[in-house]
Motif scaffolding. Structure first.
Motif, PDB file in Angstrom:
ATOM      1  N   TRP A 135       0.840  -1.207   0.000  1.00 13.43           N
ATOM      2  CA  TRP A 135       0.000   0.000   0.000  1.00 13.43           C
ATOM      3  C   TRP A 135       0.875   1.258   0.000  1.00 13.43           C
ATOM      4  N   SER A 136       0.262   2.388  -0.233  1.00 14.97           N
ATOM      5  CA  SER A 136       1.009   3.646  -0.251  1.00 14.97           C
ATOM      6  C   SER A 136       0.250   4.681   0.572  1.00 14.97           C
ATOM      7  N   GLU A 137       0.858   5.818   0.768  1.00 15.23           N
ATOM      8  CA  GLU A 137       0.170   6.909   1.477  1.00 15.23           C
ATOM      9  C   GLU A 137      -1.067   7.364   0.699  1.00 15.23           C
ATOM     10  N   SER A 138      -1.080   7.127  -0.611  1.00 16.60           N
ATOM     11  CA  SER A 138      -2.209   7.572  -1.438  1.00 16.60           C
ATOM     12  C   SER A 138      -3.414   6.651  -1.330  1.00 16.60           C
ATOM     13  N   CYS A 139      -3.166   5.349  -1.102  1.00 18.54           N
ATOM     14  CA  CYS A 139      -4.273   4.386  -1.193  1.00 18.54           C
ATOM     15  C   CYS A 139      -3.932   3.119  -0.433  1.00 18.54           C
ATOM     16  N   ILE A 140      -4.893   2.634   0.360  1.00 16.01           N
ATOM     17  CA  ILE A 140      -4.688   1.402   1.132  1.00 16.01           C
ATOM     18  C   ILE A 140      -5.756   0.354   0.791  1.00 16.01           C
ATOM     19  N   ALA A 141      -6.368   0.514  -0.387  1.00 14.03           N
ATOM     20  CA  ALA A 141      -7.450  -0.399  -0.786  1.00 14.03           C
ATOM     21  C   ALA A 141      -6.891  -1.763  -1.184  1.00 14.03           C
ATOM     22  N   THR A 142      -7.752  -2.777  -1.127  1.00 14.93           N
ATOM     23  CA  THR A 142      -7.367  -4.125  -1.563  1.00 14.93           C
ATOM     24  C   THR A 142      -8.134  -4.514  -2.827  1.00 14.93           C
ATOM     25  N   HIS A 143      -7.581  -5.468  -3.550  1.00 20.21           N
ATOM     26  CA  HIS A 143      -8.284  -6.068  -4.692  1.00 20.21           C
ATOM     27  C   HIS A 143      -9.177  -7.179  -4.142  1.00 20.21           C
ATOM     28  N   PRO A 144     -10.450  -7.226  -4.532  1.00 20.04           N
ATOM     29  CA  PRO A 144     -11.380  -8.142  -3.868  1.00 20.04           C
ATOM     30  C   PRO A 144     -11.459  -9.552  -4.451  1.00 20.04           C
ATOM     31  N   SER A 145     -10.766  -9.835  -5.531  1.00 21.15           N
ATOM     32  CA  SER A 145     -10.994 -11.105  -6.236  1.00 21.15           C
ATOM     33  C   SER A 145     -10.480 -12.314  -5.461  1.00 21.15           C
ATOM     34  N   ASP A 146     -11.265 -13.399  -5.451  1.00 24.58           N
ATOM     35  CA  ASP A 146     -10.778 -14.709  -5.013  1.00 24.58           C
ATOM     36  C   ASP A 146     -10.094 -15.429  -6.174  1.00 24.58           C
ATOM     37  N   PHE A 147     -10.763 -15.437  -7.302  1.00 25.71           N
ATOM     38  CA  PHE A 147     -10.307 -16.121  -8.515  1.00 25.71           C
ATOM     39  C   PHE A 147      -8.843 -15.799  -8.846  1.00 25.71           C
ATOM     40  N   CYS A 148      -8.479 -14.512  -8.709  1.00 31.44           N
ATOM     41  CA  CYS A 148      -7.136 -14.087  -9.114  1.00 31.44           C
ATOM     42  C   CYS A 148      -6.039 -14.664  -8.225  1.00 31.44           C
ATOM     43  N   VAL A 149      -6.392 -15.099  -7.020  1.00 37.33           N
ATOM     44  CA  VAL A 149      -5.358 -15.531  -6.070  1.00 37.33           C
ATOM     45  C   VAL A 149      -4.707 -16.848  -6.526  1.00 37.33           C
ATOM     46  N   PRO A 150      -5.485 -17.929  -6.748  1.00 36.02           N
ATOM     47  CA  PRO A 150      -4.838 -19.116  -7.316  1.00 36.02           C
ATOM     48  C   PRO A 150      -4.321 -18.889  -8.730  1.00 36.02           C
ATOM     49  N   LEU A 151      -4.978 -18.012  -9.490  1.00 38.53           N
ATOM     50  CA  LEU A 151      -4.487 -17.753 -10.855  1.00 38.53           C
ATOM     51  C   LEU A 151      -3.072 -17.195 -10.841  1.00 38.53           C
ATOM     52  N   VAL A 152      -2.821 -16.243  -9.940  1.00 39.04           N
ATOM     53  CA  VAL A 152      -1.487 -15.640  -9.913  1.00 39.04           C
ATOM     54  C   VAL A 152      -0.479 -16.654  -9.370  1.00 39.04           C
TER      55      VAL A 152
END
Lengths: 165, 351
Positions: free
Chosen positions: B153-170
């Motif tokens: 994360w950075s000082e500009s943004c602390i958001a997360t990506h919500p995908s489950d699918f992308c986790v095993p894909l990566v």
């Protein structure tokens, strides 16, 4: 492009002129075609009250643009019974007292019809609950809903076996 | 919702040409985009509808054991494809742990990659958000941020990506196939999403008008099928985004780990591949001690972005749990509650 959409709704072909591409399937059903059985709860895909079958698959009508579904086959709760004869899921919901206020019920029933058609849950209560988690019931009738879905799944499987025999 | 122009291309080339007009957005199922348009967060001037394109909606199992998945394929169709489940069970489990059955029936593979963060301040147009309005600030800092990022994360943004699918894909080295005004190109999924830095409004490497047309899983990814799991901790049993999640894939020979894959979800603005942890597992015995060491390495750089220090230890534990479940073997049938951390672990592990 003309904003005209042709849909088969409860086995009847309908062509609707849209004055605006923002119309969702949910608003088209309720506001343009007076099919108010499909309910608007959250309007954001979170509660499941607007569940309908599109080409045989359960989806949230609130998150589907009508114009994008040109040519689709739609089934709503109004099209479920065979005349006066209730669909097995409808009959099971009554038999198991699977509702209190009834607002979520059309969405629950359509979702259950979709779930049974998907054939992934069988009569396992845990799989049925997981498969129905996209339909919220503020009255908390979940126990009856689960029992009704399981009974309807069994009844429909039995009918299918008899018809095959 | 703002008014928009509606365009219905009949080919990928027509779609790419239509989307070259500034202000355009591609519409697949719309399960995320229409939601964001209803709350005024997304305001496209023009929707380029992908629902009437020919093809791009199925899976091709490649002769070498890999798979090419059309970007318009629905999440449920992919998860229930028998050969896909057999070869890539952790991906199927992740898909079925996400959203609801209704949403999985509609939402597409390409759209899943491009879904926007669930940060409440991003979704509230009255709040400051550098992602939604660059330069406006970040109300998540100092706000309700217990579910926000702990990595990258950075000082500009602390958001997360919500995908489950992308986790095993990566974890499995998926590749994104892209068509655009400048032609076709491929980007490994691990390089597809961008960390926020000073430009959190840029979330992926896609240039304006570029369209994700397919995802490809390499043949070697299927080599993990016997030991591949996804575990996702949620704030309720079903139909919730991950607090933290992990995909773990192992290849075991004679009681040793010969290859491993580990990725984390819910922790960063992108699905987080933990390659240093994978390297540490090479040659190790598949036991709780090895997995705990790997989890320590995976979270070594983590730091809280707010009231979320608990997520760091939670992510370690979920990573260990996913690795233990993977070591125990992929179940023949997916569990009733896909990816649930409450399922029992063979061998009586309760940590």
């Amino acid at each position: 492009m003309s904003l005209s959409v042709t849909l088969t709704i409860n086995r009847v072909p309908r062509t609707v002129q849209l004055d605006d591409p923002r119309v969702t399937l949910l608003d088209l059903l309720r506001e343009r075609l007076d099919l108010t059985g499909t309910k608007k709860g959250c309007d954001r895909g979170q509660c499941g009250a607007c569940t309908i079958l599109v080409d045989g698959r359960r989806v949230n009508a609130c998150l589907a643009l009508a114009i994008s579904h040109d040519g689709a086959d739609i089934l709503t709760v109004e099209g479920l019974s065979d005349g006066e004869r209730l669909h097995p899921v409808q009959a099971a919901f009554i038999a198991h007292d699977a509702f209190q206020c009834g607002f979520c019920t059309p969405g629950q029933i359509m979702s259950a019809v979709g779930l049974i058609g998907e054939g992934q849950a069988g009569d396992d209560p845990e799989r049925v609950r997981e498969g129905m988690s996209g339909n919220l019931c503020r009255c908390g009738a979940y126990r009856g809903i689960t029992e009704a879905v399981i009974e309807a799944a069994r009844a429909m499987a039995e009918t299918a076996r008899e018809e095959a025999a | 919702m703002n008014r928009f122009e509606y365009v219905r291309p009949r080919s990928v080339a027509e779609a790419v040409a239509a989307a070259a007009v500034p202000g355009s957005a591609y519409l697949a199922a719309g399960t995320n985009l229409l939601d964001l348009m209803k709350i005024g967060v997304a305001r496209p001037a023009r929707l380029v509808d992908l629902n009437h394109l020919p093809g791009l909606d199925g899976i091709e199992h490649l002769p070498d054991g890999g798979a090419q998945i059309g970007a318009r394929m629905r999440n449920a169709d992919l998860a229930y494809d028998p050969a896909f489940r057999r070869r890539f069970p952790a991906v199927a489990e992740a898909l079925l742990s996400g959203a609801s059955a209704q949403l999985r029936n509609a939402a597409t593979v390409g759209g899943n990659l491009l879904q926007r963060t669930r940060c409440a301040y991003f979704q509230d147009t009255a709040s400051a958000c550098n992602k939604r309005r660059p330069g406006s600030g970040c109300d998540a800092r100092g706000g309700e941020n217990r579910l926000h990022a702990v990595l990258g994360w950075s000082e500009s943004c602390i958001a997360t990506h919500p995908s489950d699918f992308c986790v095993p894909l990566v974890a499995l080295g998926a590749v994104v196939e892209i068509e655009g005004p400048a032609g076709r190109r491929e980007v490994p999924l691990r390089d597809f999403h961008l960390l926020p830095g000073a430009t959190p409004e840029r979330e992926s490497v896609l240039a304006p008008g570029e369209l994700v047309v397919a995802l490809r899983l390499p043949a070697e990814a299927a080599g993990f099928a016997a030991h591949a799991r996804y575990v996702k901790l949620r704030e309720r049993t079903s139909y919730a985004f991950a607090v933290v999640s992990a995909a773990a894939c192992l290849r075991l020979e004679e009681g040793r780990i010969v290859a491993s894959r580990l990725a984390l979800g819910g922790v960063a603005a992108k699905p987080w591949r933990a390659e240093a942890a994978e390297a540490a597992l090479a040659g190790a015995t598949p036991d709780a001690a090895s997995f705990r060491r790997a989890a320590e390495i995976a979270l070594a750089e983590a730091r809280p972005s707010g009231d979320n220090a608990f997520k760091i230890e939670l992510a370690r534990r979920i990573a260990v749990r996913a690795l233990l479940l993977a070591a125990a073997g992929t179940p023949d049938r997916l569990p009733a509650l896909p990816a649930s951390p409450f399922a029992s672990v063979p061998g009586g592990f309760h940590g």
